[in-house]
Design a protein around this motif. Structure first.
Motif, short mmCIF file in Angstrom:
data_model
loop_
_atom_site.label_atom_id
_atom_site.label_comp_id
_atom_site.label_asym_id
_atom_site.label_seq_id
_atom_site.Cartn_x
_atom_site.Cartn_y
_atom_site.Cartn_z
N TYR B 33 10.04 -2.01 -21.19
CA TYR B 33 11.17 -2.91 -21.46
C TYR B 33 10.86 -3.82 -22.63
CZ TYR B 33 11.69 -1.90 -16.41
OH TYR B 33 11.76 -1.30 -15.18
N ILE B 45 17.22 -9.02 -20.85
CA ILE B 45 16.82 -7.66 -21.18
C ILE B 45 17.48 -7.23 -22.48
CG2 ILE B 45 18.72 -6.68 -19.82
CD1 ILE B 45 15.27 -5.06 -20.11
N SER B 94 6.83 -0.96 -15.84
CA SER B 94 6.86 -0.81 -14.39
C SER B 94 6.65 0.66 -14.04
CB SER B 94 8.18 -1.31 -13.80
OG SER B 94 9.26 -0.50 -14.22
N GLY B 97 10.34 4.65 -10.35
CA GLY B 97 11.18 4.17 -9.25
C GLY B 97 11.66 2.77 -9.51
N ALA B 98 12.78 2.46 -8.97
CA ALA B 98 13.38 1.14 -9.22
C ALA B 98 13.11 0.20 -8.05
CB ALA B 98 14.88 1.30 -9.42
N GLY B 99 13.61 -0.96 -8.16
CA GLY B 99 13.59 -1.89 -7.05
C GLY B 99 12.26 -2.51 -6.75
N ALA B 100 11.51 -1.90 -5.85
CA ALA B 100 10.30 -2.54 -5.37
C ALA B 100 9.24 -2.69 -6.43
CB ALA B 100 9.73 -1.74 -4.20
N ASN B 101 9.34 -1.92 -7.47
CA ASN B 101 8.27 -1.95 -8.45
C ASN B 101 8.33 -3.19 -9.32
OD1 ASN B 101 7.26 0.71 -7.79
ND2 ASN B 101 9.24 1.39 -8.54
N VAL B 102 7.21 -3.77 -9.49
CA VAL B 102 7.10 -5.04 -10.19
C VAL B 102 6.88 -4.83 -11.67
CG1 VAL B 102 5.69 -7.13 -10.37
CG2 VAL B 102 6.18 -6.13 -8.13
N LEU B 103 7.53 -5.64 -12.49
CA LEU B 103 7.29 -5.58 -13.92
C LEU B 103 6.02 -6.34 -14.27
CD1 LEU B 103 10.33 -4.75 -13.85
CD2 LEU B 103 10.59 -5.99 -16.01
N THR B 104 5.22 -5.72 -15.10
CA THR B 104 4.05 -6.38 -15.67
C THR B 104 4.36 -6.71 -17.11
OG1 THR B 104 2.56 -5.14 -14.22
CG2 THR B 104 1.60 -6.19 -16.15
N PHE B 105 4.21 -7.99 -17.46
CA PHE B 105 4.61 -8.45 -18.79
C PHE B 105 3.41 -8.56 -19.73
CE2 PHE B 105 9.06 -9.72 -18.55
CZ PHE B 105 9.30 -9.69 -17.19
N GLY B 106 3.70 -8.37 -21.00
CA GLY B 106 2.75 -8.71 -22.04
C GLY B 106 2.79 -10.21 -22.27
#
Lengths: 117, 114
Positions: B33, B45, B94, B97-106
């Motif tokens: 993203y 976004i 991430s 799969g959607a939803g439960a998966n957490v985004l990891t940011f730079g």
């Protein structure tokens, strides 16, 4: 479209005290995910805690806990025993369970938390 | 090892220039993203790619063009920079799969257009 509202632009807490940050959201979906992210002055976005809507039990992570009220569409964050390192911007975020264009994180405008020594 | 890395962290440039921000993740995630954080700290976004395929393209000027050479990289190219493009740009990833998966940011890339 889903929206996330954080009504407190700024909050302050005394070190070792407890503070609650508010978040409300709007959605027509029944299953989704909610998150609190922390952004300290370093700018890094750090996940604090997450909640799955189908779980009634409130999530907890050490000193951080949430009060998830699904019917009221409310998702507040409680920080216990506040520490100086907790000072940051806190963002509430919503994510649809479904993929595609619905799968991105929708953020609130954030709450700036100050911790007084 | 940094999970999601962005370069450069700071970028100062003149109006009208073209610039790129690079992003790489070593988490094996399928989705990447780009988010924009404006001066009021609001995060929104811009784009999302799933395994090199564009799946989200919000209302962003076509001066912004994401490029994903492989699923570990998502670069952001901006043409004809304007003052209003000044912001912090975050890359994130991430897993499948959607939803439960957490985004990891730079760590974000602060772009300043003069």
């Amino acid at each position: 479209a889903q929206t996330v509202t954080q009504s407190q632009p700024e909050m302050s807490v005394q070190e070792a005290e407890t503070v609650t940050l508010s978040c409300t959201y709007d959605t027509s979906e029944s299953d989704y995910y909610l998150f609190w992210y922390k952004q300290p002055p370093s700018r890094q976005m750090i996940l604090v805690i997450r909640q799955e809507a189908y779980k009634q039990q409130n999530a907890t992570e050490n000193r951080f806990s949430v009060n998830f009220q699904k019917a009221a569409k409310s998702f507040s964050l409680k920080i216990s025993d506040s520490q100086l390192g907790d000072a940051a911007m806190y963002f509430c975020a919503y994510r649809s369970k479904y993929g595609g264009s619905q799968g991105n994180l929708i953020f609130g405008k954030g709450t700036k938390l100050s911790v007084k020594p | 090892d940094t999970a999601v890395s962005q370069t450069p962290k700071y970028l100062v440039t003149q109006m009208g220039n073209d610039k790129s921000i690079k992003c790489e993740q070593n988490l094996g995630h399928d989705t990447m993203y780009w988010y924009k954080q404006d001066s009021k700290k609001f995060l929104k976004i811009m784009f999302s790619y799933n395994n090199k395929e564009l799946i989200i393209n919000e209302t962003v000027p076509n001066r912004f063009s994401p490029k994903s050479p492989d699923k570990a990289h998502l670069n952001l190219h901006i043409n004809s920079l304007e003052l209003g493009d000044s912001a912090v740009y975050f890359c994130a990833s991430s897993p499948r799969g959607a939803g439960a998966n957490v985004l990891t940011f730079g760590a974000g890339s602060r772009l300043t257009v003069l």
